[in-house]
Design a protein around this motif. Structure first.
Motif, PDB file in Angstrom:
ATOM      1  N   GLY A   1       0.820  -1.210   0.000  1.00 18.47           N
ATOM      2  CA  GLY A   1       0.000   0.000   0.000  1.00 18.47           C
ATOM      3  C   GLY A   1       0.851   1.255   0.000  1.00 18.47           C
ATOM      4  N   VAL A   2       1.941   1.234   0.755  1.00 19.94           N
ATOM      5  CA  VAL A   2       2.874   2.365   0.776  1.00 19.94           C
ATOM      6  C   VAL A   2       3.477   2.565  -0.614  1.00 19.94           C
ATOM      7  CG1 VAL A   2       5.046   3.241   1.722  1.00 19.94           C
ATOM      8  CG2 VAL A   2       3.381   2.131   3.245  1.00 19.94           C
ATOM      9  N   LEU A   3       3.905   1.462  -1.247  1.00 23.44           N
ATOM     10  CA  LEU A   3       4.464   1.556  -2.598  1.00 23.44           C
ATOM     11  C   LEU A   3       3.446   2.163  -3.562  1.00 23.44           C
ATOM     12  CD1 LEU A   3       6.279  -1.893  -3.031  1.00 23.44           C
ATOM     13  CD2 LEU A   3       7.354   0.358  -2.819  1.00 23.44           C
ATOM     14  N   SER A   4       2.200   1.740  -3.445  1.00 20.47           N
ATOM     15  CA  SER A   4       1.148   2.237  -4.326  1.00 20.47           C
ATOM     16  C   SER A   4       0.970   3.748  -4.182  1.00 20.47           C
ATOM     17  CB  SER A   4      -0.166   1.513  -4.011  1.00 20.47           C
ATOM     18  OG  SER A   4      -1.230   2.058  -4.753  1.00 20.47           O
ATOM     19  N   HIS A   5       0.898   4.209  -2.946  1.00 17.45           N
ATOM     20  CA  HIS A   5       0.697   5.648  -2.734  1.00 17.45           C
ATOM     21  C   HIS A   5       1.925   6.450  -3.157  1.00 17.45           C
ATOM     22  CE1 HIS A   5      -1.266   9.206  -1.382  1.00 17.45           C
ATOM     23  NE2 HIS A   5      -0.223   9.513  -0.632  1.00 17.45           N
ATOM     24  N   ALA A   6       3.103   5.932  -2.890  1.00 13.37           N
ATOM     25  CA  ALA A   6       4.330   6.623  -3.318  1.00 13.37           C
ATOM     26  C   ALA A   6       4.324   6.782  -4.837  1.00 13.37           C
ATOM     27  CB  ALA A   6       5.564   5.856  -2.857  1.00 13.37           C
ATOM     28  N   HIS A   7       3.907   5.746  -5.532  1.00  7.23           N
ATOM     29  CA  HIS A   7       3.835   5.813  -6.991  1.00  7.23           C
ATOM     30  C   HIS A   7       2.828   6.884  -7.433  1.00  7.23           C
ATOM     31  CE1 HIS A   7       3.921   4.524 -11.145  1.00  7.23           C
ATOM     32  NE2 HIS A   7       2.608   4.426 -11.125  1.00  7.23           N
ATOM     33  N   ARG A   8       1.673   6.945  -6.766  1.00  8.93           N
ATOM     34  CA  ARG A   8       0.669   7.965  -7.104  1.00  8.93           C
ATOM     35  C   ARG A   8       1.214   9.374  -6.930  1.00  8.93           C
ATOM     36  NH1 ARG A   8      -3.306   5.088  -3.736  1.00  8.93           N
ATOM     37  NH2 ARG A   8      -4.092   3.460  -5.080  1.00  8.93           N
ATOM     38  N   LEU A   9       2.111   9.537  -5.961  1.00  7.12           N
ATOM     39  CA  LEU A   9       2.702  10.860  -5.720  1.00  7.12           C
ATOM     40  C   LEU A   9       3.863  11.156  -6.664  1.00  7.12           C
ATOM     41  CD1 LEU A   9       2.781  11.011  -1.804  1.00  7.12           C
ATOM     42  CD2 LEU A   9       1.147  12.110  -3.356  1.00  7.12           C
ATOM     43  N   GLY A  10       4.243  10.182  -7.466  1.00 11.29           N
ATOM     44  CA  GLY A  10       5.371  10.373  -8.376  1.00 11.29           C
ATOM     45  C   GLY A  10       6.721  10.196  -7.713  1.00 11.29           C
ATOM     46  N   LEU A  11       6.741   9.579  -6.533  1.00 10.40           N
ATOM     47  CA  LEU A  11       8.004   9.332  -5.838  1.00 10.40           C
ATOM     48  C   LEU A  11       8.670   8.088  -6.416  1.00 10.40           C
ATOM     49  CD1 LEU A  11       6.899   9.940  -2.143  1.00 10.40           C
ATOM     50  CD2 LEU A  11       8.169  11.494  -3.634  1.00 10.40           C
ATOM     51  N   ALA A  12       9.959   8.160  -6.586  1.00 10.40           N
ATOM     52  CA  ALA A  12      10.725   7.007  -7.056  1.00 10.40           C
ATOM     53  C   ALA A  12      11.183   6.201  -5.848  1.00 10.40           C
ATOM     54  CB  ALA A  12      11.927   7.474  -7.872  1.00 10.40           C
ATOM     55  N   VAL A  13      10.852   4.918  -5.860  1.00 15.20           N
ATOM     56  CA  VAL A  13      11.296   4.004  -4.804  1.00 15.20           C
ATOM     57  C   VAL A  13      12.412   3.168  -5.418  1.00 15.20           C
ATOM     58  CG1 VAL A  13      10.609   2.069  -3.325  1.00 15.20           C
ATOM     59  CG2 VAL A  13       9.003   3.946  -3.736  1.00 15.20           C
ATOM     60  N   PRO A  14      13.591   3.145  -4.835  1.00 14.96           N
ATOM     61  CA  PRO A  14      14.013   3.634  -3.537  1.00 14.96           C
ATOM     62  C   PRO A  14      14.727   4.989  -3.559  1.00 14.96           C
ATOM     63  CG  PRO A  14      15.684   2.149  -4.329  1.00 14.96           C
ATOM     64  CD  PRO A  14      14.614   2.238  -5.408  1.00 14.96           C
ATOM     65  N   GLN A  15      14.822   5.653  -4.700  1.00 19.60           N
ATOM     66  CA  GLN A  15      15.600   6.893  -4.767  1.00 19.60           C
ATOM     67  C   GLN A  15      15.025   7.979  -3.852  1.00 19.60           C
ATOM     68  OE1 GLN A  15      14.392   5.173  -7.325  1.00 19.60           O
ATOM     69  NE2 GLN A  15      16.144   4.544  -8.569  1.00 19.60           N
ATOM     70  N   ASP A  16      13.708   8.164  -3.863  1.00 22.52           N
ATOM     71  CA  ASP A  16      13.075   9.189  -3.029  1.00 22.52           C
ATOM     72  C   ASP A  16      12.587   8.646  -1.691  1.00 22.52           C
ATOM     73  OD1 ASP A  16      13.349  11.038  -5.146  1.00 22.52           O
ATOM     74  OD2 ASP A  16      11.418  10.425  -6.004  1.00 22.52           O
ATOM     75  N   LEU A  17      12.251   7.376  -1.671  1.00 25.67           N
ATOM     76  CA  LEU A  17      11.667   6.768  -0.474  1.00 25.67           C
ATOM     77  C   LEU A  17      12.022   5.289  -0.452  1.00 25.67           C
ATOM     78  CD1 LEU A  17       9.617   7.013   1.960  1.00 25.67           C
ATOM     79  CD2 LEU A  17       7.875   6.220   0.321  1.00 25.67           C
ATOM     80  N   SER A  18      12.590   4.822   0.660  1.00 25.93           N
ATOM     81  CA  SER A  18      12.812   3.393   0.863  1.00 25.93           C
ATOM     82  C   SER A  18      11.596   2.813   1.566  1.00 25.93           C
ATOM     83  CB  SER A  18      14.056   3.146   1.717  1.00 25.93           C
ATOM     84  OG  SER A  18      15.232   3.402   0.975  1.00 25.93           O
ATOM     85  N   VAL A  19      11.202   1.601   1.156  1.00 29.10           N
ATOM     86  CA  VAL A  19      10.039   0.934   1.754  1.00 29.10           C
ATOM     87  C   VAL A  19      10.436  -0.499   2.078  1.00 29.10           C
ATOM     88  CG1 VAL A  19       7.632   0.218   1.428  1.00 29.10           C
ATOM     89  CG2 VAL A  19       8.447   2.363   0.402  1.00 29.10           C
TER      90      VAL A  19
END
Length: 142
Positions: A65-83
């Protein structure tokens, strides 16, 4: 034999009433609920004035769910946010990016718990079982 008409479920302040005939689908429903809880948590955390650089969810479904919302915000995982998640479920390998997670020895934990229950003399029992970090593509150094 006990006949249930409905199953009540309370998760993070939300009530869910599941008809008994849906019992066979309960595992799927629980995964959906946990994923939604992960999305809500990510909405709150990622709306903070100072965003976290990492989110560790208490299970892989919430982490999805965290990955899904990060994607909706345009955040790059893991560059912008590690999950990272917990449980090393099959889901951890199929989400994108593949989820870093903690593997716990569930079968050994169940065996140890049952053994202690049947052999219990009422005393406190401690046993450490191996857990391990499974590093995949959802985490990076800040």
């Amino acid at each position: 034999q006990l006949q249930m008409q409905a199953i009540g479920l309370f998760v993070n302040g939300q009530d869910f009433l599941i008809p008994a005939e849906a019992d066979a689908q309960l595992g799927h429903l629980l995964r959906q609920v946990k994923t939604q809880v992960g999305i809500k948590a990510a909405q709150q955390l990622l709306a903070l004035p100072v965003r976290p650089t990492a989110i560790f969810a208490s299970n892989d479904d919430m982490a999805a769910g965290v990955l899904s919302h990060a994607h909706r915000l345009g955040l790059a995982v893991p560059q912008d946010l590690s999950v990272a998640g917990f449980d090393n479920t099959p889901l951890a390998e199929i989400v994108w990016p593949p989820l870093t997670t903690i593997h716990q020895p569930v079968r050994e934990m169940a065996y140890a718990a049952a053994s202690q229950l049947f052999a219990s003399d009422g005393g406190v029992f401690h046993q450490r079982l191996d857990h391990r970090l499974i590093e995949r593509g959802s985490t990076a150094r800040p």
